[in-house]
Scaffold this active site. Structure first.
Site, PDB file in Angstrom:
ATOM      1  N   ASP A  57     -77.364  52.207  46.562  1.00  0.00           N
ATOM      2  CA  ASP A  57     -78.718  52.152  46.368  1.00  0.00           C
ATOM      3  C   ASP A  57     -79.162  50.686  47.072  1.00  0.00           C
ATOM      4  O   ASP A  57     -80.170  50.354  47.103  1.00  0.00           O
ATOM      5  CB  ASP A  57     -79.246  52.199  44.949  1.00  0.00           C
ATOM      6  CG  ASP A  57     -78.814  53.495  44.255  1.00  0.00           C
ATOM      7  OD1 ASP A  57     -78.712  53.483  43.044  1.00  0.00           O
ATOM      8  OD2 ASP A  57     -78.946  54.423  45.211  1.00  0.00           O
ATOM      9  N   GLU A  90     -75.110  52.503  34.146  1.00  0.00           N
ATOM     10  CA  GLU A  90     -76.211  51.829  35.003  1.00  0.00           C
ATOM     11  C   GLU A  90     -77.513  51.675  34.137  1.00  0.00           C
ATOM     12  O   GLU A  90     -78.049  52.558  33.652  1.00  0.00           O
ATOM     13  CB  GLU A  90     -76.500  53.004  36.119  1.00  0.00           C
ATOM     14  CG  GLU A  90     -77.251  52.212  37.060  1.00  0.00           C
ATOM     15  CD  GLU A  90     -78.226  53.176  38.155  1.00  0.00           C
ATOM     16  OE1 GLU A  90     -78.146  54.372  37.675  1.00  0.00           O
ATOM     17  OE2 GLU A  90     -78.503  52.970  39.162  1.00  0.00           O
TER      18      GLU A  90
END
Ligand code: TEU
Ligand code: CA
Length: 545
Positions: free
Chosen positions: A318, A243
């Site tokens: 998210d 990420e």
């Protein structure tokens, strides 16, 4: 890329365990619940499950604050439950990716409890401590992603410690070889348990320079990732995805280039952040701009066309729900949901499906701050109110982009709580579970679910989808995305309208082909002549062999 990898043609499904399936009625999703849904995931056709963290944690950030890397959070189950999940998944041809959260630990991790005992403690420099600044306050002006200073004073020692996220998530000091050795030991322990790889949380942050300044993408970042590769997963044929909110096309090649011995691929977020407000970030979105979105998506397709590999996604735990963000919840939820899936899954890269995306789940219209659970949202709300700004503005921003939009329980059926649990869920279920649920979606041949199932199967059937050269067309068209994929004389053309209106699309000469319609969200289109009348959110793919 010359070298073909098994995960080039795979589709990954992300499970947020807390909200996926609750097997024991405590209102919290768990590992046994996931195991009970493996047949559903196998029917969808996915190859890999990425599990958001399942490790021991005080759940300050719902598990992204780990207090024991080598044990399972009791609310999720036991190591035996996990081993059973791995075995049951493997028997269905599905691998399990664990979420590696090693930029920081929980403040309840034994390492931090030791480190807190004082500067002389052997674990002290597992973390990043600084003396107060000249004014006695924080050492510098760094801010946490979750609001406020990234430094918290430890009154015992009078020093500050760094936390890029919540103050209960102290950053690990990756310059300390003892930290790296401990992490690699833990990673090998999990690899030995038969996992298929790792998703690596904020991996671009582990290279932060601990000298006078703290910077990201520090000079040692790629040294650490290459060392991690050598010391752990490198010798195994597993999938690793980093990420990287800071990734650029250039740095993505550093992480995922075939000769780099680093990672398989990275998540970059430019298509997400390009819509955020300069000052207020995600809490105030800019109006949707398809030309901008297309240019970012194409830029990444071109940047990693010959080396490196894209991780393709609209959503995760998210981010807001894809249909709410890029589609049309009110007017054309199903057509726009299928359109978004078509656009993403026929590009070059490995597609990631976030739980509930495949059944067309949408954002949750909370009206009060006490309905929210996410620490980021709650912290930012507090700062918003402390700054004297109108509370309703904040709720509007949280409704649009808050992380809890993706964390409401998976909707399995029209039973109470959407069949997620027999007890009161830890967060409210979206009231539209009565119509948007897996049971209804699987029964409806024209559903979003069946559209995802077809797309996942197409990727396995057509090498042009996996390896075809990407080319965008009509880049300046404000309402329609057009791209082609070409491989060994085969040409796939994808056309997708992002508009609720009927759009007459003039077809460029190079794209006037006749062929087989692989997929469509209306009736099939077999040929492209001068003008195609696109209906609202119409999307289809034609293959000319
Ligand atoms: O997210 C990293 C991260 O930067 C995001 O939290 C981002 O800052 C935010 O969503 C933008 O509003 C990873 C995990 O995905 C996230 O769930 C964790 O909260 C975070 O790291 C800390 O571990
Ligand atoms: Ca449970």
């Amino acid at each position: 890329p010359t070298e073909r990898k098994w995960w080039h043609g795979s589709t990954v499904y992300q499970v947020y365990p807390r909200s996926f399936a609750d097997s024991n009625g405590d209102g919290i999703g768990d590992i046994k619940g996931i195991t009970g849904k493996l047949d559903y995931l196998q029917a969808l056709g996915i190859d890999i499950i990425w599990l958001s963290p399942i490790f021991k944690s005080p759940m300050d950030d719902n598990g992204y604050d780990i207090s024991d890397y080598m044990d399972i959070a009791p609310e999720f189950g036991t190591l035996a439950d996990f081993d059973h999940l791995v075995a049951e998944a493997r028997s269905r041809g599905i691998g399990i990716l664990l979420d590696l959260v090693v930029n920081h630990t929980s403040d309840e991790h034994p390492w931090f409890i030791e480190a807190r005992k004082g500067p002389g403690n052997p674990f002290r420099d597992f973390y990043i401590w600084r003396k107060p600044g000249p004014d006695g306050g924080p050492p510098n002006g760094m801010m946490s992603s979750f609001g406020g200073s990234a430094w918290t004073l430890d009154t015992e020692s009078g020093e500050y410690y760094l936390h890029l996220f919540s103050r209960r998530q102290p950053d690990l000091n990756w310059e300390n070889p003892k930290v790296r050795d401990e992490i690699y030991r833990m990673m090998n322990w999990w690899l030995e348990r038969g996992i298929a790889g790792f998703r690596m949380d904020v991996i671009d942050h582990i290279g932060k320079q601990v000298d006078q300044e703290i910077i990201f993408d520090g000079p040692h970042l790629h040294d650490y990732i290459q060392e991690m590769n050598r010391e752990t997963f490198g010798a195994r044929d597993v999938l690793t995805v980093g990420e990287c909110w800071s990734a650029t096309p250039g740095s993505a090649l550093l992480y995922s280039g075939r000769d780099r011995q680093e990672l398989s691929m990275v998540f970059q977020f430019e298509h997400v952040t390009q819509q955020w407000d300069e000052t207020y970030g995600k809490w105030r979105s800019r109006p949707f701009d398809l030309v901008k979105l297309k240019s970012v998506l194409s830029k990444w397709q071109y940047a990693l066309s010959d080396d490196g590999w894209n991780a393709l996604f609209w959503g995760n735990h998210d981010l807001p729900r894809a249909i709410s963000k890029y589609g049309d919840v009110k007017g054309h939820p199903v057509e726009s949901g299928k359109m978004l899936a078509t656009v993403l899954h026929l590009m070059k890269g490995t597609p990631f499906v976030y739980q509930g995306e495949e059944i067309g789940m949408t954002n949750m219209p909370f009206t009060r701050i006490d309905q929210y659970r996410d620490i980021e949202t709650l912290n930012m709300h507090r700062l918003h109110v402390e700054a004297g700004r109108p509370p309703e503005d904040f709720i509007k921003g949280a409704n649009e982009n808050g992380r809890d939009n993706a964390r409401t329980p998976m909707q399995w059926s029209n039973e109470t709580y959407g069949g997620f649990s027999t007890g009161t869920p830890w967060i409210e279920v979206n009231p539209n579970y009565t119509t948007i649920n897996a049971e209804a979606e699987m029964a409806d041949k024209q559903s979003v679910w069946n559209h995802y199932r077809k797309l996942i199967a197409l990727r396995k059937a057509h090498p042009v989808i996996v390896y075809g050269t990407y080319q965008s067309w009509l880049d300046q068209h404000p309402d329609v995305m057009v791209y082609s994929r070409t491989l060994d004389g085969e040409r796939l053309i994808v056309i997708a309208s992002f508009s609720p209106r009927n759009i007459p699309l003039t077809i460029p000469d190079e794209l006037k082909i006749a062929g087989r319609c692989l997929i469509s969200n209306y009736d099939p289109v077999e040929a492209l002549e001068d003008v195609v009348q696109l209906r609202p959110y119409e999307a289809f793919a034609i293959l000319k062999q």
